[in-house]
Motif scaffolding. Sequence first.
Motif, PDB file in Angstrom:
ATOM      1  N   LYS A   1      79.136 -13.257  39.196  1.00 40.52           N
ATOM      2  CA  LYS A   1      79.413 -14.648  38.791  1.00 40.52           C
ATOM      3  C   LYS A   1      78.327 -15.584  39.299  1.00 40.52           C
ATOM      4  N   GLU A   2      77.934 -15.392  40.540  1.00 44.29           N
ATOM      5  CA  GLU A   2      76.903 -16.258  41.118  1.00 44.29           C
ATOM      6  C   GLU A   2      75.546 -15.994  40.477  1.00 44.29           C
ATOM      7  N   ASP A   3      75.231 -14.717  40.241  1.00 45.99           N
ATOM      8  CA  ASP A   3      73.937 -14.345  39.683  1.00 45.99           C
ATOM      9  C   ASP A   3      73.765 -14.887  38.268  1.00 45.99           C
ATOM     10  N   MET A   4      74.852 -14.836  37.470  1.00 42.42           N
ATOM     11  CA  MET A   4      74.762 -15.243  36.065  1.00 42.42           C
ATOM     12  C   MET A   4      75.472 -16.564  35.774  1.00 42.42           C
ATOM     13  N   THR A   5      75.973 -17.215  36.840  1.00 47.09           N
ATOM     14  CA  THR A   5      76.666 -18.506  36.694  1.00 47.09           C
ATOM     15  C   THR A   5      77.801 -18.405  35.661  1.00 47.09           C
ATOM     16  N   LEU A   6      78.776 -17.551  35.962  1.00 47.05           N
ATOM     17  CA  LEU A   6      79.886 -17.297  35.053  1.00 47.05           C
ATOM     18  C   LEU A   6      81.164 -17.935  35.573  1.00 47.05           C
ATOM     19  N   SER A   7      82.051 -18.321  34.652  1.00 50.90           N
ATOM     20  CA  SER A   7      83.373 -18.799  35.020  1.00 50.90           C
ATOM     21  C   SER A   7      84.327 -17.619  35.159  1.00 50.90           C
ATOM     22  N   HIS A   8      85.544 -17.897  35.685  1.00 45.61           N
ATOM     23  CA  HIS A   8      86.543 -16.840  35.776  1.00 45.61           C
ATOM     24  C   HIS A   8      86.913 -16.326  34.379  1.00 45.61           C
TER      25      HIS A   8
ATOM     26  N   TYR B   1      75.092 -13.269  30.289  1.00 44.14           N
ATOM     27  CA  TYR B   1      76.482 -12.970  29.923  1.00 44.14           C
ATOM     28  C   TYR B   1      76.571 -12.074  28.702  1.00 44.14           C
ATOM     29  N   VAL B   2      75.821 -12.377  27.662  1.00 40.70           N
ATOM     30  CA  VAL B   2      75.904 -11.621  26.418  1.00 40.70           C
ATOM     31  C   VAL B   2      75.441 -10.180  26.620  1.00 40.70           C
ATOM     32  N   GLN B   3      74.341  -9.998  27.348  1.00 37.09           N
ATOM     33  CA  GLN B   3      73.832  -8.649  27.575  1.00 37.09           C
ATOM     34  C   GLN B   3      74.812  -7.817  28.408  1.00 37.09           C
ATOM     35  N   LEU B   4      75.391  -8.420  29.440  1.00 35.36           N
ATOM     36  CA  LEU B   4      76.351  -7.691  30.261  1.00 35.36           C
ATOM     37  C   LEU B   4      77.608  -7.365  29.464  1.00 35.36           C
ATOM     38  N   LEU B   5      78.020  -8.299  28.625  1.00 31.72           N
ATOM     39  CA  LEU B   5      79.181  -8.065  27.772  1.00 31.72           C
ATOM     40  C   LEU B   5      78.929  -6.863  26.857  1.00 31.72           C
ATOM     41  N   ALA B   6      77.749  -6.810  26.259  1.00 33.44           N
ATOM     42  CA  ALA B   6      77.402  -5.701  25.366  1.00 33.44           C
ATOM     43  C   ALA B   6      77.330  -4.382  26.129  1.00 33.44           C
ATOM     44  N   ALA B   7      76.798  -4.418  27.343  1.00 34.23           N
ATOM     45  CA  ALA B   7      76.689  -3.196  28.145  1.00 34.23           C
ATOM     46  C   ALA B   7      78.067  -2.638  28.481  1.00 34.23           C
ATOM     47  N   VAL B   8      78.992  -3.517  28.821  1.00 32.47           N
ATOM     48  CA  VAL B   8      80.344  -3.069  29.142  1.00 32.47           C
ATOM     49  C   VAL B   8      81.053  -2.562  27.882  1.00 32.47           C
ATOM     50  N   MET B   9      80.733  -3.137  26.724  1.00 25.38           N
ATOM     51  CA  MET B   9      81.328  -2.682  25.466  1.00 25.38           C
ATOM     52  C   MET B   9      80.989  -1.223  25.175  1.00 25.38           C
ATOM     53  N   ILE B  10      79.808  -0.781  25.582  1.00 21.77           N
ATOM     54  CA  ILE B  10      79.409   0.612  25.359  1.00 21.77           C
ATOM     55  C   ILE B  10      80.391   1.562  26.031  1.00 21.77           C
ATOM     56  N   PHE B  11      80.889   1.161  27.187  1.00 19.93           N
ATOM     57  CA  PHE B  11      81.861   1.986  27.904  1.00 19.93           C
ATOM     58  C   PHE B  11      83.120   2.206  27.061  1.00 19.93           C
ATOM     59  N   GLY B  12      83.443   1.240  26.205  1.00 18.25           N
ATOM     60  CA  GLY B  12      84.609   1.352  25.341  1.00 18.25           C
ATOM     61  C   GLY B  12      84.478   2.428  24.281  1.00 18.25           C
ATOM     62  N   ILE B  13      83.278   2.979  24.106  1.00 21.70           N
ATOM     63  CA  ILE B  13      83.072   4.097  23.182  1.00 21.70           C
ATOM     64  C   ILE B  13      83.148   5.425  23.930  1.00 21.70           C
ATOM     65  N   GLY B  14      82.540   5.496  25.115  1.00 26.59           N
ATOM     66  CA  GLY B  14      82.572   6.735  25.888  1.00 26.59           C
ATOM     67  C   GLY B  14      83.894   6.978  26.588  1.00 26.59           C
TER      68      GLY B  14
END
Length: 415
Positions: free
Chosen positions: A55-62, A116-129
Motif C-alpha cells: 500500500k505504501e509502495d504503490m499508494t493504494l487505498s484499502h 496498481y494495474v500491473q499488480l492486479l493483472a499479475a494476481v489475476m494470472i494466479f486465478g488461472i493456475g
Amino acid sequence: MSPTSTIASSGSSSELAVSNPESRYRWLLLFGVWLLYAAFGLAATSLAPLVGYIKEDMTLSHSQMGTILGIWQLVYIGSAIPCGILLDKLGSRWGLTIGGIIIALSLLTRGLSDNYVQLLAAVMIFGIGGPIISAGAPKVVTARFTGSDRGLAMGIYMTGPGIGGIISLTLTHSTLLPALEDSWRNIMFLWAGLSLVASLLWLLISSHPSAEQAASEIPSGAGSGGQLAAFKTILREPAVILVLLMSVGVFLFNHGLNNWLPELLRNDGMSFIEAGYWAAIPTVIGIIGSLLIPRLATPGRRFNILIGLSACAAAASLLLHFQEGPLLFSGLLLQGIARSSLMTVLILTLVELPAIGERYAGLASGFFFSAAEVGGVLGPVTLGLLYDATGNFDTGLYFLTAVAVATGLGGVKLK
C-alpha cells in the motif's frame, strides 16, 4: 450403460489399482500433490503479510488493496470449470504441472509490477493456475484412494496450503524481509522459484511407470455423451446445488478473514512481526484439524461435522472483536478448526455423490471451485469496502458471523 453402472465399474477399477502392490506409489504421488498445494498456499497468502508495504509502495487505498487480494478469485470463477475439463482431458500429470508453472509466473510478475494495474493483472494470472491445482488434487485422490484412506489423503494434501501459509505469515517479517534487502518484491521472486521447483518435482514423480499404470485405469470424464451430458448429470442432483451454495459461504468466510487477518490484528495495535505470528495460529490449528477431521467425516456423521464447523466459524468471528489475549486466542483457535476442514468435507461430500464418482471428479471439482470463488472474491473485497466505510473491521466481522450461520443452516438442510 447408465451413469450409475459406469461409476460402479469405475470404482471397481480404482479398487483394483489400489490393491496392486505398485499402488503404494500413490503416497509419493500424494506428496507431489502436497508440494503443489503448498505452492498454492504460498501464492494465496503471500500478499497478506505485505499489505502495509505494498500500500505504501504503490499508494493504494484499502478498497484497492481489497480488489488486489480478491481479483484472482474472480478469474478463478470463470476458469475453474474449463480447468476441470482440461484435467479430465490431459490427465493429472501434465494438468497439474501446467497449473504449478502458471502459479510461478503469477508470483514472478507480482514482483515485477510497478503500479496498481500491473499488480492486479499479475494476481489475476494466479486465478488461472490455482483452479488447476484445486480441481486436480481431489481428482488424484479420488482415483487412487478409497474408504477412510480417501478422507485421510484429502486431509493430508489440505495441509499443503496451510504449511505454505505458515511459512509466508511467520517468516516474511521476521526473517525474509531483513535477509532480502527489505524488499517485498524479492519475496515474490523467492516464492516464484519454489513454485517452479514444486512443479518440476511433481512432473518427475508423476512420470514414474507406477503412476502411469494407475492413471491408465481411470476412465475419462468425457464419456460418450460429451461434456453437455456431463454438465446435466452433475447439475441434476439437488444435493450438488446445495453443496455449491454452501461453498460460496465457506470461501467468503475463509478468504475474507485469511487475507485481512494480519491487518486486522495490526489495527488492534500489534506490530508486523506480532501480527504475523498471531495470524499463523489458525493455520497451525488448521493443519492438525486437516489430518483428523476429514477422516472422521464418514457419511453417517458428515453433516453433523459440517454444522459443528460452521458454528466454530461463527463463534470465531465474534471472538475476534476482542483484543484480550485469551479471547483473541480462542477466536483464532476456532477459526483454525473451521478453516481446517469445511472445504475438505464439502468436497468429499460432492465427489462421493452417486452422480459424480471418480468419472466426473475433475469436472465436479471445477464446478465446486467456480461457485466457491464467488465467495472468495466477495470476502476480501467486502471487508475492504466495509473498512473504508466504517474505519474498522467490526462490521466486516459481524458480516462474516452471518455468513457462517447461513452455512450451518445449509448443513442442517443437507442432513
